[in-house]
Scaffold this active site. Sequence first.
Site, PDB file in Angstrom:
ATOM      1  N   GLY A  11       0.440  -1.218  -0.132  1.00  0.00           N
ATOM      2  CA  GLY A  11       0.019   0.270  -0.268  1.00  0.00           C
ATOM      3  C   GLY A  11       0.787   1.656   0.213  1.00  0.00           C
ATOM      4  O   GLY A  11       2.375   1.021   0.118  1.00  0.00           O
ATOM      5  N   PHE A  12       0.515   1.885   0.303  1.00  0.00           N
ATOM      6  CA  PHE A  12       0.879   3.946  -0.263  1.00  0.00           C
ATOM      7  C   PHE A  12       1.931   3.456   1.147  1.00  0.00           C
ATOM      8  O   PHE A  12       3.077   4.192   1.254  1.00  0.00           O
ATOM      9  CB  PHE A  12       0.148   4.699   0.268  1.00  0.00           C
ATOM     10  N   VAL A  58      -3.546 -10.810   6.322  1.00  0.00           N
ATOM     11  CA  VAL A  58      -3.711 -11.035   7.584  1.00  0.00           C
ATOM     12  C   VAL A  58      -4.452 -11.230   9.026  1.00  0.00           C
ATOM     13  O   VAL A  58      -4.342 -11.094   9.784  1.00  0.00           O
ATOM     14  CB  VAL A  58      -3.242  -9.684   8.043  1.00  0.00           C
ATOM     15  N   SER A  76      -4.740  -2.010   5.863  1.00  0.00           N
ATOM     16  CA  SER A  76      -5.979  -1.358   6.182  1.00  0.00           C
ATOM     17  C   SER A  76      -6.776  -1.152   4.518  1.00  0.00           C
ATOM     18  O   SER A  76      -5.481  -0.488   4.310  1.00  0.00           O
ATOM     19  CB  SER A  76      -6.277  -0.446   6.955  1.00  0.00           C
ATOM     20  N   ASN A 100      -3.658 -11.624  14.861  1.00  0.00           N
ATOM     21  CA  ASN A 100      -3.192 -12.595  14.653  1.00  0.00           C
ATOM     22  C   ASN A 100      -1.681 -12.381  14.648  1.00  0.00           C
ATOM     23  O   ASN A 100      -0.447 -13.004  15.251  1.00  0.00           O
ATOM     24  CB  ASN A 100      -2.877 -12.402  12.990  1.00  0.00           C
ATOM     25  N   TYR A 146     -14.894   1.469   9.814  1.00  0.00           N
ATOM     26  CA  TYR A 146     -13.130   1.748  10.025  1.00  0.00           C
ATOM     27  C   TYR A 146     -12.768   2.433  11.179  1.00  0.00           C
ATOM     28  O   TYR A 146     -11.866   1.517  12.380  1.00  0.00           O
ATOM     29  CB  TYR A 146     -12.387   2.595   8.400  1.00  0.00           C
ATOM     30  N   TYR A 160      -2.974  -6.623  24.937  1.00  0.00           N
ATOM     31  CA  TYR A 160      -2.300  -7.135  25.242  1.00  0.00           C
ATOM     32  C   TYR A 160      -0.142  -6.980  25.371  1.00  0.00           C
ATOM     33  O   TYR A 160      -0.105  -7.381  26.417  1.00  0.00           O
ATOM     34  CB  TYR A 160      -1.466  -7.740  23.327  1.00  0.00           C
ATOM     35  N   THR A 176      -2.244  11.930   5.060  1.00  0.00           N
ATOM     36  CA  THR A 176      -0.805  12.019   4.529  1.00  0.00           C
ATOM     37  C   THR A 176      -1.390  11.455   2.895  1.00  0.00           C
ATOM     38  O   THR A 176      -1.662  11.407   2.622  1.00  0.00           O
ATOM     39  CB  THR A 176      -0.844  10.647   5.161  1.00  0.00           C
ATOM     40  N   ARG A 187      -9.662   9.312  -2.736  1.00  0.00           N
ATOM     41  CA  ARG A 187      -9.089  10.473  -0.959  1.00  0.00           C
ATOM     42  C   ARG A 187      -9.034  11.839  -1.593  1.00  0.00           C
ATOM     43  O   ARG A 187      -8.497  11.679  -3.306  1.00  0.00           O
ATOM     44  CB  ARG A 187      -7.780  10.111  -0.606  1.00  0.00           C
TER      45      ARG A 187
HETATM   46  N1  UDP Z   1     -13.497  15.826  -0.366  1.00  0.00           N
HETATM   47  C1  UDP Z   1     -13.873  16.191  -1.450  1.00  0.00           C
HETATM   48  N2  UDP Z   1     -14.038  15.766  -2.806  1.00  0.00           N
HETATM   49  C2  UDP Z   1     -13.295  14.846  -3.477  1.00  0.00           C
HETATM   50  C3  UDP Z   1     -12.598  14.026  -2.266  1.00  0.00           C
HETATM   51  C4  UDP Z   1     -13.211  13.942  -0.835  1.00  0.00           C
HETATM   52  O1  UDP Z   1     -14.392  17.334  -1.228  1.00  0.00           O
HETATM   53  O2  UDP Z   1     -13.186  14.431  -4.633  1.00  0.00           O
HETATM   54  C5  UDP Z   1     -13.583  15.765   0.798  1.00  0.00           C
HETATM   55  C6  UDP Z   1     -14.586  14.840   1.574  1.00  0.00           C
HETATM   56  O3  UDP Z   1     -15.609  14.923   1.680  1.00  0.00           O
HETATM   57  C7  UDP Z   1     -13.437  14.887   2.892  1.00  0.00           C
HETATM   58  C8  UDP Z   1     -12.001  15.704   2.278  1.00  0.00           C
HETATM   59  O4  UDP Z   1     -12.321  15.825   1.414  1.00  0.00           O
HETATM   60  O5  UDP Z   1     -14.319  16.453   3.448  1.00  0.00           O
HETATM   61  C9  UDP Z   1     -10.620  14.746   2.231  1.00  0.00           C
HETATM   62  O6  UDP Z   1     -11.542  13.837   2.312  1.00  0.00           O
HETATM   63  P1  UDP Z   1     -10.292  12.241   2.254  1.00  0.00           P
HETATM   64  O7  UDP Z   1     -11.211  11.467   1.519  1.00  0.00           O
HETATM   65  O8  UDP Z   1      -9.721  12.407   1.411  1.00  0.00           O
HETATM   66  O9  UDP Z   1     -10.306  11.530   3.352  1.00  0.00           O
HETATM   67  P2  UDP Z   1     -11.179  11.686   5.424  1.00  0.00           P
HETATM   68  O10 UDP Z   1     -12.106  12.290   4.581  1.00  0.00           O
HETATM   69  O11 UDP Z   1     -10.678  10.223   5.105  1.00  0.00           O
HETATM   70  O12 UDP Z   1     -10.531  12.967   5.936  1.00  0.00           O
END
Ligand code: UDP
Length: 328
Positions: A11-12, A58, A76, A100, A146, A160, A176, A187
């Site tokens: 992953g990232f 995992v 995750s 695990n 989540y 633990y 991040t 994201r």
């Molecule tokens: N968001 C947005 N446009 C997009 C994707 C996300 O405005 O195309 C907004 C989302 O509603 C949130 C913020 O950007 O308020 C960060 O979203 P992200 O999914 O990156 O992370 P998280 O909400 O878990 O912090």
Amino acid sequence: MMTVLITGAAGFLGSHLCDRFTKEGYHVIGMDNLITGRMSNLEHLMKLSNFEFHHHDVSKHIHIPGELDYILHFASPASPIDYLKIPIQTLKVGSLGIHNCLGLARVKQARVLIASTSEVYGDPVEHPQPETYFGNVNPVGPRGVYDEAKRFQEAMTMAYHTFHEIETRIARIFNTYGPRMRLNDGRVLPAFIGQALRGEDLTVFGDGSQTRSFCFVEDLVEGIYRLLHSDYTEPVNIGNPSEISISQFAEEIIKLTGTTQKVIYKDLPVDDPKQRRPDIRLAKSILDWEPKFSRAEGLKITYDYFKSLSKEELFKKDHMNFDNYIVR
Ligand code: UDP
């Protein structure tokens, strides 16, 4: 040579941690079930003699022969879109997966560091969020799978630690970003940059007044590395306190990419936190750590990465590999 198991290695964050630990001379065992992770993130490490990859989920019993000094549990799904698509897997990797890892740590006498999250604070009423804040989480909302998995993961890790005297560390990771984020994982940063590169309008959810605080991946990795080697067992926030609204962030991306597209507004997802900023006084005092990369520096590096992707990659609808996913 010390051996470290990194779950979620493809992953990232996992792949950047593999980079760091191989560079530091560790023997790195990367593990991933490749649903959201991608082997392309690890290709450059496969030729190293101190790196090996195990294709494994995992959430099922983990078998590692030989000695193990450290376990970093980073497996995750980590974006709202991902964990809405695979909610049960998300709950399992945070619960069965950490169980695990901790069981393995007991047998090997290894130290475990878990990737927890600012999502344990939910839609926070206290701002900025210190580690002492208990959070405002909706367990049955779309983010519940989540948030509650990560909260359970912290509880299990602490249990633990106190009951079995396992050495444990808990990092609460805030938003991040950096190279190797998956386009279309939902994201905000890959969404905006992807849209700019494809010539689409940038989709801001809600009125864009909600805030986030973005940390560049290299800073994050440094924080994790220091926390692992510290003797602090309570949760520690790792993130960048520089806070920005999502609409301002969209403007920054428009400037950075030079796109002529505009911002369009869409519905705010359910339980989308209104504000988020880490209080990092604890990390500063116990780890002597704070972020070094400004958003401008980090975004430039990240944009260069996304620009280098192929057209095919850029226009692919979904980057999740459902072939690797079996619902149970
Ligand atoms: N968001 C947005 N446009 C997009 C994707 C996300 O405005 O195309 C907004 C989302 O509603 C949130 C913020 O950007 O308020 C960060 O979203 P992200 O999914 O990156 O992370 P998280 O909400 O878990 O912090």
